[in-house]
Design an enzyme around this catalytic site. Structure first.
Site, short mmCIF file in Angstrom:
data_model
loop_
_atom_site.label_atom_id
_atom_site.label_comp_id
_atom_site.label_asym_id
_atom_site.label_seq_id
_atom_site.Cartn_x
_atom_site.Cartn_y
_atom_site.Cartn_z
N ASP A 54 0.90 -1.38 -0.07
CA ASP A 54 0.11 -0.02 -0.02
C ASP A 54 0.79 1.30 -0.01
O ASP A 54 0.47 2.28 0.60
CB ASP A 54 -0.94 0.08 1.05
CG ASP A 54 -2.09 -1.02 1.03
OD1 ASP A 54 -2.62 -0.84 -0.05
OD2 ASP A 54 -2.25 -1.89 1.92
N GLN A 100 1.94 -5.93 -3.37
CA GLN A 100 2.50 -5.88 -1.97
C GLN A 100 3.80 -5.17 -1.96
O GLN A 100 4.08 -4.18 -2.68
CB GLN A 100 2.71 -7.42 -1.49
CG GLN A 100 1.31 -8.06 -1.42
CD GLN A 100 0.79 -9.02 -2.53
OE1 GLN A 100 1.79 -9.30 -3.18
NE2 GLN A 100 -0.38 -9.40 -2.60
P1 GDP Z 1 -0.77 0.36 -3.60
O1 GDP Z 1 -1.43 -1.06 -3.44
O2 GDP Z 1 0.67 0.51 -3.17
O3 GDP Z 1 -1.26 0.70 -5.04
O4 GDP Z 1 -1.58 1.39 -2.59
P2 GDP Z 1 -3.00 1.73 -2.47
O5 GDP Z 1 -3.41 2.07 -3.74
O6 GDP Z 1 -3.66 0.47 -2.04
O7 GDP Z 1 -2.88 2.74 -1.37
C1 GDP Z 1 -2.43 3.96 -1.44
C2 GDP Z 1 -3.57 4.90 -1.02
O8 GDP Z 1 -3.07 6.07 -1.14
C3 GDP Z 1 -4.77 5.13 -2.43
O9 GDP Z 1 -5.96 5.44 -1.65
C4 GDP Z 1 -4.13 6.27 -3.01
O10 GDP Z 1 -5.24 6.98 -3.82
C5 GDP Z 1 -3.61 7.08 -2.14
N1 GDP Z 1 -2.44 7.98 -2.60
C6 GDP Z 1 -1.48 7.43 -3.37
N2 GDP Z 1 -0.43 8.46 -3.32
C7 GDP Z 1 -0.77 9.51 -2.71
C8 GDP Z 1 -0.08 10.52 -2.06
O11 GDP Z 1 0.78 10.92 -2.44
N3 GDP Z 1 -1.02 11.27 -1.16
C9 GDP Z 1 -2.11 10.95 -0.81
N4 GDP Z 1 -2.61 11.64 0.31
N5 GDP Z 1 -2.70 9.86 -1.17
C10 GDP Z 1 -2.12 9.10 -1.76
#
Ligand code: GDP
Length: 431
Positions: free
Chosen positions: A13, A225
């Site tokens: 995440d 992951q």
């Molecule tokens: P992944 O599994 O690594 O793709 O991560 P996820 O998508 O599950 O979780 C990341 C969360 O953080 C999501 O809700 C994204 O929209 C959000 N997100 C990603 N980059 C940023 C950022 O730079 N700032 C903020 N506030 N949220 C972000």
């Protein structure tokens, strides 16, 4: 530099979905090589939110080829649900822009049932599995009792192998887990129908990707992951069942490791952890008003993840980038730290006998370390609209440069919000 590996450098995440979606703009192929539908990448494009589980993030761009490699554990029900969900939102998904490896292992209903039952037996040692059958599917792959997509598409192999698998799994369900047995004919009917719907997507994706690379196409490998959940390098047994970093690409995408041209890790400006297991910099994230609660609430970690939050851990990220041989890394969620009077990060661990900058080899040792935290002043300005590094508040730049120095690998990009446009480039190499 036509091939690029992007992987999570923490416990998942990290915001990979958003960055991979962004980097996919320059790619011709976007390839998943491990994991299953447990990973949920969230991508926000023009205010529209998409959550992708098995389908690579490149699907949101027209004219990209998205590949689910042989190392992915594929649940046909989940994959078809995801495809239909995308189509319902007007996104074209067909055998041209989504390819499925004939060698990928299939998750069946018995895998899901056994996953959920097995977690009940673990008691205190529960690993926080998502219960989607991924672990048991990989276990059967290693035990050589699994079925691949090509086996599912072949009537005689399908019947013979599913009969043999259910003969054993039904005993396990009945005798050990006290559940009902599954009916072979019913399962064959259900999975045959699903397989036929997937048939137009299936092919030798390793060969397709290798040929594309040789033809000069740009290939983006999308990790799911994170490195600390890697089955070999992570905090075993609190890990996922596959190799999450570039270590998984050779086997899981049938792609030669020497043709991997650039490797980038992704880490949040703080730290979160999915599931159970050691987390040295963990904070109390449930108590209102505390830094951990702030990260969990502003970072919207609850729901997307389990909500566990803590300070950035330079020891962990240094280790993750080191084993991957990363050329650089990307920091996400920097905006979430806005408003903290001071921002802390672990730079070393205190262990029996002194202090170390090295990651301990065993999960049990990670449980016993005490993080040595250092702090930097925070900033109060809203940074979500900043697009140039020099426009960031001086304290934010100082924090970023401090992390870079402690981790020892260049930071190539910063993310300051969930939208595709909310990034600050910092010398990302063209590829
Ligand atoms: P992944 O599994 O690594 O793709 O991560 P996820 O998508 O599950 O979780 C990341 C969360 O953080 C999501 O809700 C994204 O929209 C959000 N997100 C990603 N980059 C940023 C950022 O730079 N700032 C903020 N506030 N949220 C972000």
């Amino acid at each position: 530099m036509p091939s690029l590996s992007v992987f999570g450098a923490q416990w998942g995440d990290e915001g990979k979905g958003k960055l991979i979606d962004l980097l996919a703009q320059d790619a011709d192929y976007v390839v998943r090589y491990q994991g299953g539908a447990n990973a949920g990448h969230t991508v926000v494009v023009g205010g529209q939110k998409y959550v992708l589980h098995l389908v690579p993030s490149g699907i949101l761009h027209p004219a990209k080829v998205n590949v689910i490699g042989n190392g992915v554990a594929v649940d046909p029900i989940k994959l078809l649900e995801e495809i239909e969900g995308l189509r319902a939102r007007g996104i074209v998904v067909d055998g041209k822009n989504l390819r499925l490896s004939a060698g990928a292992h299939v998750i069946f209903e018995h895998h899901r049932l056994i996953d959920q039952c097995a977690e009940r037996w673990r008691g205190e040692g529960r690993i926080g599995t998502t219960g989607r059958g991924i672990g048991p599917c990989y276990a059967d792959k290693a035990a050589r009792t699994g079925l691949r997509v090509c086996d599912l598409l072949d009537p005689s192999t399908r019947r013979a192998r599913l009969r043999a698998a259910l003969a054993e799994k039904n005993e396990l369900l009945l005798q050990v887990h006290k559940e009902k047995a599954l009916d072979l004919e019913g399962q064959l009917d259900q999975y045959t129908a699903l397989a036929e719907r997937l048939r137009p997507l299936v092919g030798d994706t390793g060969k397709e990707v290798r040929a594309a690379y040789r033809a000069g196409k740009r290939i983006l490998f999308e990790g799911a992951q994170g490195a600390l959940l890697d089955i070999d390098a992570g905090t075993y047994p609190f890990v996922t069942s596959s190799n999450t970093g570039p270590d998984g690409i050779a086997a899981g995408a049938s792609f030669p490791p020497r043709q991997l041209d650039q490797i980038l890790g992704i880490a949040k400006a703080y730290c979160t952890r999915v599931g159970g297991g050691p987390f040295p910099t963990e904070l109390d994230w449930e108590k209102e008003g505390t830094p951990g609660w702030h990260m969990s609430t502003v970072g919207a970690e609850k729901g997307v993840t389990t909500g566990r939050c803590g300070w950035f851990d330079a020891v962990a990220v240094r280790y993750a980038l080191d084993i991957a041989g990363a050329d650089g890394w990307i920091v996400t969620n920097l905006d979430v730290l806005t408003g903290f009077p001071e921002i802390r990060a672990a730079v070393r661990y205190r262990v029996a006998g002194g202090e170390t900058r090295d990651w301990p080899a065993e999960a049990s040792s990670v449980e016993r370390v005490e993080p040595v935290l250092t702090s930097r002043p925070g900033w109060t300005e809203d940074i979500t609209g900043v697009r140039r590094y020099e426009d960031l508040p001086a304290a934010a730049r100082a924090y970023v440069e401090w992390l870079e120095m402690e981790v020892g690998t260049p930071i190539r990009m910063l993310s300051v919000g969930p939208d595709r446009s909310q990034v600050i480039a910092r010398g990302l190499k063209p590829w």
